[in-house]
Motif scaffolding. Sequence first.
Motif, PDB file in Angstrom:
ATOM      1  N   ASP A  20       0.821  -1.178   0.162  1.00  0.00           N
ATOM      2  CA  ASP A  20       0.008  -0.032   0.075  1.00  0.00           C
ATOM      3  C   ASP A  20       0.893   1.302   0.044  1.00  0.00           C
ATOM      4  O   ASP A  20       2.220   1.161   0.302  1.00  0.00           O
ATOM      5  CB  ASP A  20      -1.104  -0.182   1.024  1.00  0.00           C
ATOM      6  CG  ASP A  20      -0.617   0.030   2.497  1.00  0.00           C
ATOM      7  OD1 ASP A  20       0.017   0.963   2.849  1.00  0.00           O
ATOM      8  OD2 ASP A  20      -0.699  -0.997   3.376  1.00  0.00           O
ATOM      9  N   GLU A 251      -1.721  -9.162   0.879  1.00  0.00           N
ATOM     10  CA  GLU A 251      -2.804  -8.902   1.807  1.00  0.00           C
ATOM     11  C   GLU A 251      -3.356 -10.472   2.378  1.00  0.00           C
ATOM     12  O   GLU A 251      -3.549 -10.343   3.741  1.00  0.00           O
ATOM     13  CB  GLU A 251      -4.038  -8.170   1.280  1.00  0.00           C
ATOM     14  CG  GLU A 251      -3.655  -6.657   0.919  1.00  0.00           C
ATOM     15  CD  GLU A 251      -3.381  -5.794   2.109  1.00  0.00           C
ATOM     16  OE1 GLU A 251      -4.023  -5.986   3.379  1.00  0.00           O
ATOM     17  OE2 GLU A 251      -2.465  -5.079   1.857  1.00  0.00           O
ATOM     18  N   HIS A 254      -1.270 -11.655   5.041  1.00  0.00           N
ATOM     19  CA  HIS A 254      -1.679 -11.248   6.659  1.00  0.00           C
ATOM     20  C   HIS A 254      -2.084 -12.429   7.319  1.00  0.00           C
ATOM     21  O   HIS A 254      -1.919 -12.877   8.236  1.00  0.00           O
ATOM     22  CB  HIS A 254      -2.502 -10.191   6.602  1.00  0.00           C
ATOM     23  CG  HIS A 254      -1.907  -8.721   6.416  1.00  0.00           C
ATOM     24  ND1 HIS A 254      -1.319  -8.235   7.248  1.00  0.00           N
ATOM     25  CD2 HIS A 254      -2.085  -7.989   5.182  1.00  0.00           C
ATOM     26  CE1 HIS A 254      -0.676  -6.857   6.420  1.00  0.00           C
ATOM     27  NE2 HIS A 254      -1.305  -6.879   5.218  1.00  0.00           N
TER      28      HIS A 254
END
Length: 292
Positions: A20, A251, A254
């Motif tokens: 990000d 992502e 995670h």
Amino acid sequence: MLLQIEISPVCNHLVSFTFDLKAAALCLGIMLGRYPCIWCVWDAKSGLDHVEFKSRSSAHHAEMYQKLCEEYNSDSKNHAIDCDGVEDMEALGVWMVDYMQMFNIPELHLLLGVGQKLYNAIVATMSEEELVTHELLLKHNNISRSSYHGGAFEGNAMRKITLMVEQIGFPISNSSSIALKRFSEVVRTCFGQKIQGDYKLAIFQFEEAFKLTGLNCSTKVHIVCRHVIPFITKFLPVGMGLGAVSEQAAESAHSRFIKVWRNYQCSESLENYGENLLNAVKEINFVNFIST
Ligand SMILES: [Zn+2]
Ligand SMILES: [Zn+2]
């Protein structure tokens, strides 16, 4: 923080990162209070004006660093530091690269950021009855808010919302609804694995529609309008869309990491915390290694 490192013979560049924008800005040391664009020195005041902003590169970074050093040295109270900017970086073997070559455009964060901005603007204009109907239509179309992230929408939900502007009770003639529909064309044509249709036209039409909303141009809107086309044409193989280098993989890492970490988790104050963390990282690396 997890990085997604992609070593891909099909791309023009060998190593690139997708994460990000905040994380990228932090790594580059350009997080100066606001949300900077990591690819150019755009300032929010200029919005969508057609101004040529200097692109950020490691050479540009070295110049900035040198300036800071000179400023620091000009204060006689400080011990002078020796700094030759670009020369130092070259000596250290730092590549002189354009940051666009190093950081992929993170489609998921753009989708969520731009989508949510327009969504909020539309909802703010709706009456209470309209909102009730809207909530029912969301439910009817299986679009749910995430239980964490403070009730915001996640990727799939936001993708659906952009495609269903007409079916979820949004006022159709509202300028933000129109911009959201235009944005859905951008998402459809170039945020997937492959380019589908005229994404350049879609981006151009989105920009025009966005200007009519009167909303502030956020960093993410700037990136969609100014950097997506050069990135796709210069750094992705012909026909490949942003989805091919999406940060989605990082992502989802995670949640994979959290699953493994549960077996090692212990209080941070314990002596073996560090060792447990290292073992968890080793395990996830091993799992990743055998699954590829
Ligand atoms: Zn920029
Ligand atoms: Zn994340």
